[in-house]
Motif scaffolding. Structure first.
Motif, PDB file in Angstrom:
ATOM      1  N   ARG A 189       9.369  -1.682   6.584  1.00  0.00           N
ATOM      2  CA  ARG A 189       8.066  -2.082   7.124  1.00  0.00           C
ATOM      3  C   ARG A 189       8.250  -3.140   8.206  1.00  0.00           C
ATOM      4  NH1 ARG A 189       3.090  -1.461   3.496  1.00  0.00           N
ATOM      5  NH2 ARG A 189       3.684   0.265   2.176  1.00  0.00           N
ATOM      6  N   LEU A 190       9.126  -4.083   7.926  1.00  0.00           N
ATOM      7  CA  LEU A 190       9.350  -5.174   8.875  1.00  0.00           C
ATOM      8  C   LEU A 190       9.807  -4.631  10.225  1.00  0.00           C
ATOM      9  CD1 LEU A 190       9.040  -8.187   8.816  1.00  0.00           C
ATOM     10  CD2 LEU A 190      11.430  -8.402   8.129  1.00  0.00           C
ATOM     11  N   GLN A 191      10.639  -3.582  10.167  1.00  0.00           N
ATOM     12  CA  GLN A 191      11.145  -3.007  11.414  1.00  0.00           C
ATOM     13  C   GLN A 191      10.032  -2.425  12.273  1.00  0.00           C
ATOM     14  OE1 GLN A 191      14.180  -0.101  10.704  1.00  0.00           O
ATOM     15  NE2 GLN A 191      15.624  -1.641   9.932  1.00  0.00           N
TER      16      GLN A 191
ATOM     17  N   TRP B 141       0.847  -1.182   0.000  1.00  0.00           N
ATOM     18  CA  TRP B 141       0.000   0.000   0.000  1.00  0.00           C
ATOM     19  C   TRP B 141       0.881   1.230   0.000  1.00  0.00           C
ATOM     20  CZ3 TRP B 141      -1.457   3.601   4.034  1.00  0.00           C
ATOM     21  CH2 TRP B 141      -2.566   4.374   3.684  1.00  0.00           C
ATOM     22  N   SER B 142       0.534   2.225  -0.822  1.00  0.00           N
ATOM     23  CA  SER B 142       1.455   3.340  -1.008  1.00  0.00           C
ATOM     24  C   SER B 142       1.184   4.506  -0.066  1.00  0.00           C
ATOM     25  CB  SER B 142       1.385   3.819  -2.449  1.00  0.00           C
ATOM     26  OG  SER B 142       0.059   4.164  -2.763  1.00  0.00           O
ATOM     27  N   GLY B 143       0.098   4.469   0.674  1.00  0.00           N
ATOM     28  CA  GLY B 143      -0.105   5.460   1.720  1.00  0.00           C
ATOM     29  C   GLY B 143      -0.555   6.825   1.256  1.00  0.00           C
ATOM     30  N   GLU B 144      -1.515   6.891   0.338  1.00  0.00           N
ATOM     31  CA  GLU B 144      -1.998   8.205  -0.107  1.00  0.00           C
ATOM     32  C   GLU B 144      -2.795   8.897   0.989  1.00  0.00           C
ATOM     33  OE1 GLU B 144      -4.134   5.572  -2.138  1.00  0.00           O
ATOM     34  OE2 GLU B 144      -2.058   4.914  -2.295  1.00  0.00           O
ATOM     35  N   ASN B 145      -3.494   8.133   1.760  1.00  0.00           N
ATOM     36  CA  ASN B 145      -4.281   8.742   2.831  1.00  0.00           C
ATOM     37  C   ASN B 145      -4.236   7.819   4.049  1.00  0.00           C
ATOM     38  OD1 ASN B 145      -5.748   6.640   1.893  1.00  0.00           O
ATOM     39  ND2 ASN B 145      -7.458   7.854   1.147  1.00  0.00           N
ATOM     40  N   THR B 146      -4.644   8.358   5.190  1.00  0.00           N
ATOM     41  CA  THR B 146      -4.644   7.517   6.375  1.00  0.00           C
ATOM     42  C   THR B 146      -5.958   6.754   6.423  1.00  0.00           C
ATOM     43  OG1 THR B 146      -3.347   9.188   7.470  1.00  0.00           O
ATOM     44  CG2 THR B 146      -4.310   7.510   8.860  1.00  0.00           C
TER      45      THR B 146
ATOM     46  N   GLN C 277       2.577   5.225   8.855  1.00  0.00           N
ATOM     47  CA  GLN C 277       1.693   4.450   9.726  1.00  0.00           C
ATOM     48  C   GLN C 277       2.523   3.575  10.658  1.00  0.00           C
ATOM     49  OE1 GLN C 277      -1.901   2.711   7.641  1.00  0.00           O
ATOM     50  NE2 GLN C 277      -0.324   2.641   6.099  1.00  0.00           N
ATOM     51  N   GLY C 278       1.814   2.836  11.446  1.00  0.00           N
ATOM     52  CA  GLY C 278       2.463   1.911  12.353  1.00  0.00           C
ATOM     53  C   GLY C 278       2.756   2.578  13.672  1.00  0.00           C
ATOM     54  N   PRO C 279       3.471   1.949  14.563  1.00  0.00           N
ATOM     55  CA  PRO C 279       3.955   0.565  14.481  1.00  0.00           C
ATOM     56  C   PRO C 279       2.810  -0.448  14.597  1.00  0.00           C
ATOM     57  CG  PRO C 279       4.401   1.479  16.646  1.00  0.00           C
ATOM     58  CD  PRO C 279       3.803   2.583  15.836  1.00  0.00           C
ATOM     59  N   VAL C 280       3.182  -1.703  14.443  1.00  0.00           N
ATOM     60  CA  VAL C 280       2.219  -2.788  14.528  1.00  0.00           C
ATOM     61  C   VAL C 280       2.675  -3.728  15.642  1.00  0.00           C
ATOM     62  CG1 VAL C 280       1.326  -4.814  13.301  1.00  0.00           C
ATOM     63  CG2 VAL C 280       1.627  -2.659  12.083  1.00  0.00           C
ATOM     64  N   LEU C 281       1.737  -4.167  16.459  1.00  0.00           N
ATOM     65  CA  LEU C 281       2.072  -5.111  17.522  1.00  0.00           C
ATOM     66  C   LEU C 281       1.508  -6.483  17.149  1.00  0.00           C
ATOM     67  CD1 LEU C 281       3.244  -5.712  20.310  1.00  0.00           C
ATOM     68  CD2 LEU C 281       1.161  -4.801  21.335  1.00  0.00           C
TER      69      LEU C 281
ATOM     70  N   ALA D  88      -1.401  -8.327   6.541  1.00  0.00           N
ATOM     71  CA  ALA D  88      -2.085  -7.169   7.134  1.00  0.00           C
ATOM     72  C   ALA D  88      -1.100  -6.322   7.941  1.00  0.00           C
ATOM     73  CB  ALA D  88      -3.237  -7.626   8.012  1.00  0.00           C
ATOM     74  N   ALA D  89      -0.162  -7.007   8.639  1.00  0.00           N
ATOM     75  CA  ALA D  89       0.846  -6.288   9.421  1.00  0.00           C
ATOM     76  C   ALA D  89       1.707  -5.422   8.502  1.00  0.00           C
ATOM     77  CB  ALA D  89       1.716  -7.275  10.192  1.00  0.00           C
ATOM     78  N   LEU D  90       2.145  -6.001   7.374  1.00  0.00           N
ATOM     79  CA  LEU D  90       2.971  -5.254   6.423  1.00  0.00           C
ATOM     80  C   LEU D  90       2.179  -4.093   5.823  1.00  0.00           C
ATOM     81  CD1 LEU D  90       4.804  -8.157   4.559  1.00  0.00           C
ATOM     82  CD2 LEU D  90       5.857  -6.466   6.062  1.00  0.00           C
ATOM     83  N   GLU D  91       0.914  -4.348   5.529  1.00  0.00           N
ATOM     84  CA  GLU D  91       0.039  -3.309   4.983  1.00  0.00           C
ATOM     85  C   GLU D  91      -0.065  -2.134   5.971  1.00  0.00           C
ATOM     86  OE1 GLU D  91      -1.990  -3.015   2.224  1.00  0.00           O
ATOM     87  OE2 GLU D  91      -3.127  -1.294   2.967  1.00  0.00           O
ATOM     88  N   ALA D  92      -0.261  -2.466   7.241  1.00  0.00           N
ATOM     89  CA  ALA D  92      -0.479  -1.421   8.244  1.00  0.00           C
ATOM     90  C   ALA D  92       0.823  -0.740   8.661  1.00  0.00           C
ATOM     91  CB  ALA D  92      -1.180  -2.011   9.463  1.00  0.00           C
ATOM     92  N   ALA D  93       1.970  -1.328   8.283  1.00  0.00           N
ATOM     93  CA  ALA D  93       3.254  -0.728   8.648  1.00  0.00           C
ATOM     94  C   ALA D  93       3.768   0.163   7.516  1.00  0.00           C
ATOM     95  CB  ALA D  93       4.274  -1.828   8.962  1.00  0.00           C
TER      96      ALA D  93
END
Lengths: 140, 249
Positions: free
Chosen positions: B80-82, B16-21, B54-58, B45-50
């Motif tokens: 993203r992984l980080q 996802w390229s993050g055009e909007n939140t 955006q993020g972090p993801v738990l 989904a974690a990668l998408e949300a990171a």
């Protein structure tokens, strides 16, 4: 959060909040609606509100939890974010049998929010953790 | 949370390229039999949300992932992984402790909370009242993270639960309880739409008034996840809305 009460309850509570702001009391027609929706729980919940049995506990983190002192003298924990109460009636009638929407304690929490009559208690973040964990230990 | 998964599925695994939140959507329960790709979709989904901004993801799971989930494939972005923080509560008691003390954790609040293998925690503590409190705490923790993120931003919640082919009464009870707290559900079923094909069918019920949507998910030999809309029931499979995920805008 997206876990919501049925729209009719949400609407009633927000109309009541507006009415309370105007006249500092709950108009009779809303009391009748409450009684219609919740039966005897409505009277019991109003009684809990009258006796100031609801305490909003918050910590500097902003996390909040409600405690309600039940008529039996036992304290129950309510999570208003997701409609959860630790009382046996909630476990049985609401979760297990799905024949009620709320228990009297949760209803009392929502009514006390409407009437702005909760007791407030500030605790440390660590103490709030212990309060949430204690609930788990009591059940065990 | 249903919205994050919908984005994963409609974008065919493309990042996802993050055009909007985006809004997180309601809490989502991901259901499937063993090996039906639940962890792979959670990870997607974690990668998408990171994504950017955006993020972090738990990401909570009982034991560390033994290997990269299928589908992490070639699109894996180290940045993203980080942003994905893995925690491994080894017991139900430890999961309770983690959720009850989530407000004590320093650092920015997560924008997505994921739990893989809920059934393992429920099996250890099978009382319905305990299960209800555990689930309520998951929702309350996500609600607290949303509060910390500030107005207009929500922390999503997505929980994976393994279902058995033949459910016993305890499972049915847990499922009824879970469905009460998770209005949105995604069912995963191993399926094969044609001879020689293997993959899974993902059926998303977003809760509320949203329409039910189905996708066909396959994994290429290089680990890439391929997603296409499920062919419509009306006979001709090629009449589906799109033939391959890659071409989706």
């Amino acid at each position: 959060m997206a876990v919501v009460l049925p729209a009719v309850v949400e609407e009633l509570l927000s109309e009541m909040a507006a009415a309370v702001q105007e006249s500092a009391r709950i108009p009779d027609e809303y009391l009748l609606s409450l009684k219609f929706l919740f039966g005897s729980s409505a009277t019991q919940a109003l009684d809990l509100v009258d006796r100031q049995s609801i305490t909003l506990i918050s910590s500097p983190s902003g996390r909040r939890v409600y405690q309600v002192l039940g008529s039996s003298g036992k304290t129950y924990t309510c999570l208003a974010s997701c409609h959860y109460c630790s009382c046996p009636a909630f476990a049985f009638s609401v979760l297990r049998k799905s024949d009620s929407i709320l228990c009297k304690h949760l209803l009392a929490v929502y009514l006390s929010q409407v009437m702005r009559t909760c007791q407030q208690l500030s605790v440390s973040d660590k103490q709030l953790t212990d309060i949430l964990l204690m609930e788990k230990k009591q059940e065990a | 949370m249903a919205e994050t998964l919908r984005r994963v599925l409609t974008r065919g695994g493309a990042v996802w390229s993050g055009e909007n939140t985006p809004a997180a959507g309601p809490p989502l329960l991901l259901l499937g039999t063993p090996g039906s790709g639940k962890t792979a979709l959670l990870f997607a989904a974690a990668l998408e949300a990171a994504g950017e901004g955006q993020g972090p993801v738990l990401f909570l799971t009982r034991s560390p992932l033994q290997s990269m989930p299928r589908g992490a494939g070639t699109t894996l972005d180290p940045m993203r992984l980080q942003k994905i923080r893995f925690q491994y509560p080894p017991s139900t008691q430890e999961l309770f402790r983690l959720l009850c003390s989530a407000h004590e954790a320093p650092g920015p609040a997560p924008s997505l909370l994921l739990l893989d293998g809920l059934e393992e925690y429920l099996a250890e503590d099978p009382e319905p009242q305990e299960a209800a409190y555990l689930i309520a705490l998951l929702l309350d923790t996500a609600a607290h993270f949303s509060h910390r993120l500030g107005p207009g931003r929500d922390c999503g919640l997505m929980v994976a639960l393994q279902t058995q082919e033949e459910a016993d009464s305890g499972d049915v009870l847990h499922l009824a309880l879970l469905q009460r707290y998770f209005p949105a559900q995604c069912w995963l079923q191993p399926d094969a739409p044609g001879p020689g094909e293997h993959g899974l069918r993902a059926c998303l019920e977003p809760g509320g008034l949203g329409p039910r949507t189905e996708w066909w998910v396959t994994f290429r030999s290089d680990g890439e996840m391929m997603i296409a809309p499920w062919p419509t029931q009306a006979g001709d499979p090629s009449s589906g809305k799109g033939s391959s995920s890659g071409g989706q805008p």
